[in-house]
Design a protein around this motif. Sequence first.
Motif, PDB file in Angstrom:
ATOM      1  N   ALA A 178      -3.087  -3.176  -2.454  1.00 13.48           N
ATOM      2  CA  ALA A 178      -2.899  -2.514  -3.441  1.00 13.48           C
ATOM      3  C   ALA A 178      -2.569  -3.694  -4.820  1.00 13.48           C
ATOM      4  N   PHE A 179      -3.090  -3.459  -5.842  1.00 12.37           N
ATOM      5  CA  PHE A 179      -2.692  -4.564  -6.946  1.00 12.37           C
ATOM      6  C   PHE A 179      -2.436  -3.651  -8.350  1.00 12.37           C
ATOM      7  N   LEU A 180      -1.619  -4.295  -9.181  1.00 15.41           N
ATOM      8  CA  LEU A 180      -1.630  -3.626 -10.405  1.00 15.41           C
ATOM      9  C   LEU A 180      -2.340  -4.606 -11.610  1.00 15.41           C
ATOM     10  N   PHE A 181      -2.789  -3.914 -12.421  1.00 21.36           N
ATOM     11  CA  PHE A 181      -3.441  -4.575 -13.579  1.00 21.36           C
ATOM     12  C   PHE A 181      -2.434  -5.085 -14.647  1.00 21.36           C
ATOM     13  N   PRO A 182      -2.630  -6.483 -14.860  1.00 20.52           N
ATOM     14  CA  PRO A 182      -1.658  -7.174 -15.731  1.00 20.52           C
ATOM     15  C   PRO A 182      -1.759  -6.818 -17.023  1.00 20.52           C
ATOM     16  N   LEU A 183      -0.761  -7.007 -18.013  1.00 24.37           N
ATOM     17  CA  LEU A 183      -0.954  -6.926 -19.429  1.00 24.37           C
ATOM     18  C   LEU A 183      -2.095  -8.006 -19.965  1.00 24.37           C
ATOM     19  N   ARG A 184      -2.644  -7.776 -21.148  1.00 27.70           N
ATOM     20  CA  ARG A 184      -3.416  -8.702 -21.575  1.00 27.70           C
ATOM     21  C   ARG A 184      -2.838  -9.934 -21.780  1.00 27.70           C
ATOM     22  N   PRO A 201       0.685  -1.122  -0.032  1.00 24.90           N
ATOM     23  CA  PRO A 201      -0.063  -0.073   0.091  1.00 24.90           C
ATOM     24  C   PRO A 201       1.017   1.320   0.030  1.00 24.90           C
ATOM     25  N   SER A 202       2.008   1.149   0.667  1.00 21.18           N
ATOM     26  CA  SER A 202       2.983   2.441   0.661  1.00 21.18           C
ATOM     27  C   SER A 202       3.566   2.623  -0.707  1.00 21.18           C
ATOM     28  N   ASP A 203       3.586   1.678  -1.597  1.00 22.19           N
ATOM     29  CA  ASP A 203       4.107   1.788  -2.781  1.00 22.19           C
ATOM     30  C   ASP A 203       2.976   2.198  -4.053  1.00 22.19           C
ATOM     31  N   VAL A 204       1.779   2.436  -3.620  1.00 25.24           N
ATOM     32  CA  VAL A 204       0.647   2.713  -4.933  1.00 25.24           C
ATOM     33  C   VAL A 204       1.079   3.591  -5.623  1.00 25.24           C
ATOM     34  N   ILE A 205       0.664   3.536  -7.037  1.00 25.78           N
ATOM     35  CA  ILE A 205       1.058   4.340  -7.949  1.00 25.78           C
ATOM     36  C   ILE A 205      -0.394   4.606  -8.779  1.00 25.78           C
ATOM     37  N   PRO A 206      -0.236   5.627  -9.633  1.00 23.33           N
ATOM     38  CA  PRO A 206      -1.464   5.827 -10.431  1.00 23.33           C
ATOM     39  C   PRO A 206      -1.651   4.605 -11.220  1.00 23.33           C
ATOM     40  N   GLY A 207      -3.001   4.173 -11.484  1.00 27.87           N
ATOM     41  CA  GLY A 207      -3.448   3.125 -12.091  1.00 27.87           C
ATOM     42  C   GLY A 207      -3.602   1.809 -11.385  1.00 27.87           C
ATOM     43  N   ALA A 208      -3.228   2.044 -10.073  1.00 26.22           N
ATOM     44  CA  ALA A 208      -3.297   0.713  -9.020  1.00 26.22           C
ATOM     45  C   ALA A 208      -4.646   0.590  -8.721  1.00 26.22           C
ATOM     46  N   LEU A 209      -5.045  -0.605  -8.438  1.00 26.15           N
ATOM     47  CA  LEU A 209      -6.428  -1.013  -7.758  1.00 26.15           C
ATOM     48  C   LEU A 209      -6.030  -0.975  -6.121  1.00 26.15           C
ATOM     49  N   VAL A 210      -6.911  -0.083  -5.444  1.00 26.70           N
ATOM     50  CA  VAL A 210      -6.703  -0.332  -4.147  1.00 26.70           C
ATOM     51  C   VAL A 210      -8.037  -0.760  -3.481  1.00 26.70           C
ATOM     52  N   LEU A 211      -7.727  -1.344  -2.415  1.00 30.79           N
ATOM     53  CA  LEU A 211      -8.872  -2.081  -1.601  1.00 30.79           C
ATOM     54  C   LEU A 211      -8.561  -1.276   0.041  1.00 30.79           C
ATOM     55  N   PHE A 212      -9.969  -0.630   0.185  1.00 30.90           N
ATOM     56  CA  PHE A 212      -9.861   0.088   1.440  1.00 30.90           C
ATOM     57  C   PHE A 212     -10.583  -0.569   2.722  1.00 30.90           C
ATOM     58  N   ARG A 213     -10.177  -0.501   3.699  1.00 28.15           N
ATOM     59  CA  ARG A 213     -10.894  -1.088   5.043  1.00 28.15           C
ATOM     60  C   ARG A 213     -11.859   0.362   5.403  1.00 28.15           C
TER      61      ARG A 213
END
Length: 143
Positions: free
Chosen positions: A137-143, A81-93
């Motif tokens: 936090a997660f990144l979308f993979p390539l197709r 979560p400390s490394d989030v970047i634009p385009g990342a999917l984030v999950l909130f509590r």
Amino acid sequence: MNADPTHVIAIARSWLGTPYHDQASLRGVGCDCLGLARGVWREVVGPEPFPIPPYSRDWGEAGPREVLAEGARLMMPEIAPSDVIPGALVLFRMTPRAIAKHVGILTGPDTFLHAYERLGVIEEPLTLSWRRRIAFAFLFPLR
């Protein structure tokens, strides 16, 4: 390899103004926060890898399992979560010590997009209050 963040953000922003509708995932018609993430996935990555079972509004109120995070880990690279970047999917509590059950997509270093009840898909500042709620936090993979 991960998807181009500018592409993820452009697709996510194309959902702005979509009305809130529980369990839906149709741009311009209706979606909830998970439906937004699912719709962006379909446009950025491709078909959804598994069906999402029906869920109630209070689905995560009890129980210790991080259902959203477990599902995301099956198909997306996880980042701190400390490394989030634009385009990342984030999950909130949404409350301390509860499981993460709200989803958003970062659109800038201090902005994010999400589907919110009564407001639909909106983009807003990632305030300190929201930032503190990021659990995964997660990144979308390539197709």
